[in-house]
Each structure stands twice: as C-alpha cells, then as structure tokens.
Design a protein around this motif. Structure first.
Motif, PDB file in Angstrom:
ATOM      1  N   SER A   1     -10.048   4.578  -0.726  1.00 30.48           N
ATOM      2  CA  SER A   1      -9.155   5.695  -1.068  1.00 30.48           C
ATOM      3  C   SER A   1      -7.679   5.339  -0.958  1.00 30.48           C
ATOM      4  O   SER A   1      -6.834   6.197  -1.150  1.00 30.48           O
ATOM      5  N   SER A   2      -7.365   4.106  -0.663  1.00 28.68           N
ATOM      6  CA  SER A   2      -5.969   3.676  -0.619  1.00 28.68           C
ATOM      7  C   SER A   2      -5.461   3.409  -2.027  1.00 28.68           C
ATOM      8  O   SER A   2      -6.247   3.148  -2.941  1.00 28.68           O
TER       9      SER A   2
ATOM     10  N   GLY B   1      -2.619   5.448   2.155  1.00 35.71           N
ATOM     11  CA  GLY B   1      -3.809   5.032   2.884  1.00 35.71           C
ATOM     12  C   GLY B   1      -3.578   3.832   3.774  1.00 35.71           C
ATOM     13  O   GLY B   1      -2.441   3.418   4.024  1.00 35.71           O
ATOM     14  N   ASP B   2      -4.685   3.241   4.219  1.00 34.88           N
ATOM     15  CA  ASP B   2      -4.640   2.144   5.183  1.00 34.88           C
ATOM     16  C   ASP B   2      -5.054   0.803   4.589  1.00 34.88           C
ATOM     17  O   ASP B   2      -5.310  -0.148   5.306  1.00 34.88           O
ATOM     18  N   GLY B   3      -5.143   0.726   3.267  1.00 32.72           N
ATOM     19  CA  GLY B   3      -5.545  -0.520   2.618  1.00 32.72           C
ATOM     20  C   GLY B   3      -7.033  -0.619   2.384  1.00 32.72           C
ATOM     21  O   GLY B   3      -7.514  -1.585   1.829  1.00 32.72           O
ATOM     22  N   HIS B   4      -7.775   0.379   2.829  1.00 37.05           N
ATOM     23  CA  HIS B   4      -9.221   0.396   2.614  1.00 37.05           C
ATOM     24  C   HIS B   4      -9.554   1.474   1.583  1.00 37.05           C
ATOM     25  O   HIS B   4      -8.692   1.878   0.817  1.00 37.05           O
TER      26      HIS B   4
ATOM     27  N   ARG C   1      -2.676   0.932  -4.000  1.00 38.41           N
ATOM     28  CA  ARG C   1      -1.783  -0.221  -3.890  1.00 38.41           C
ATOM     29  C   ARG C   1      -0.947  -0.318  -5.153  1.00 38.41           C
ATOM     30  O   ARG C   1      -1.406  -0.001  -6.241  1.00 38.41           O
TER      31      ARG C   1
ATOM     32  N   VAL D   1       0.875  -1.170   0.000  1.00 35.94           N
ATOM     33  CA  VAL D   1       0.000   0.000   0.000  1.00 35.94           C
ATOM     34  C   VAL D   1       0.913   1.221   0.000  1.00 35.94           C
ATOM     35  O   VAL D   1       1.781   1.344   0.859  1.00 35.94           O
TER      36      VAL D   1
ATOM     37  N   ARG E   1      -6.291   2.195  -7.284  1.00 34.33           N
ATOM     38  CA  ARG E   1      -6.919   2.938  -6.190  1.00 34.33           C
ATOM     39  C   ARG E   1      -8.180   2.196  -5.775  1.00 34.33           C
ATOM     40  O   ARG E   1      -9.003   1.840  -6.623  1.00 34.33           O
TER      41      ARG E   1
END
Length: 164
Positions: free
Chosen positions: A53-54, A48-51, A56, A45, A72
């Motif tokens: 709006s993140s 973000g936090d992987g949720h 990768r 990632v 995204r």
C-alpha cells in the motif's frame, strides 16, 4: 478500447533471492539514485512505509522519455520474495498507457542464486500500439535494474544480508 499487452521475463542471478529482492524491489527507491544517477535523479516513498500500500515516486533525468513515475505497491510478501505494483502516475499513464502492473517473484535456485520472474501487463490508451522493439526495451530496462542491483550486491557482500 485498446487491447491489453503483456509479457513475461526471467532474469538469472548469482545473488541469493532475499538480497536481490530487498535491494532491487523493496529498496530500489533508495539505491536507484545512487547506482544509476544518469537515469534516476531522485526517488522516495511518498506514502506508507515502503511495503504494501505504499507509493513510491522516481524522478528521471533527460535520459528517459518521461520525467517521473509513481507506483503503488499493491502486494508484498517478504517471506516468498513476491510483489505486485501498479503504475499510478507518470511514465506514460494517461498518454500511452491506461493501466500497468508488474508482478515480481524472486525464486531461490539450488546454487545459491535466484531467478527473477516478472509478469508485466498494461492496457494501452485507445489508438496506441506497441511494437516488439518497445516491449523488448521495457524488458531490457527491467533487466538493467536487477543486474545493476546484482553488481552492487556482489561488490558489497554485507549489503542487504539482513532484511530491511
């Protein structure tokens, strides 16, 4: 302007929906390099936090026709096992593909397994055409992700038994 291309695809799994969703969708950036090292060299990632709006990023080996991709996560509903992502860099963006989105919904089945329902859509760059073999290859690759995660989860019954 190039016409959009899209397809839908279903993948049946014997694994429970929450486990498959979290392994193959939410945490694939962690599992992919471990489970498919001949294809995915690294992944993480980057924002973000992987949720939702993140962003990768996955880096591929020479087995793939492109070296990396960034996606995204536009929408995630961890209770309904749904996600929507947009390809934002790499993987043919700006070369073959103008935009590409993937909607995934993992639905529980009565037998304790699930069905992964995928809708994929892209807008090709002007002059680019895609044939059925290329679309089938994309479906095959996506099926491979879920089947690889499924094999891992069957072999590791405690893995992803609690949401991440």
């Amino acid at each position: 302007m190039a016409a959009p291309n899209s397809w839908t695809h279903e993948i049946v799994s014997s694994v429970a929906a929450p486990r498959l969703f979290f392994a193959a969708v939410m945490d694939w950036h962690t599992l992919a390099p471990k489970l498919t090292p001949k294809i995915v060299a690294s992944a993480h990632v980057v924002l973000g936090d992987g949720h939702a709006s993140s962003v990768r990023e996955l880096h591929f080996t020479k087995e793939m026709p492109f070296s990396c991709m960034k996606e995204r996560l536009d929408f995630v509903d961890v209770e309904k096992f749904e996600s929507k992502s947009t390809l934002i860099e790499g993987a043919g963006i700006g070369v073959w593909v103008e935009t590409a989105t993937t909607d995934i919904k993992v639905e529980p089945t009565a037998d304790g397994g699930c069905v992964v329902k995928v809708q994929w859509a892209c807008k090709l760059m002007p002059g680019v055409e895609v044939n059925d073999d290329q679309l089938n290859s994309a479906k095959h690759s996506l099926t491979g992700i879920f089947k690889t995660a499924e094999e891992y989860l069957i072999a590791n019954p405690e893995a992803y038994s609690k949401p991440i």
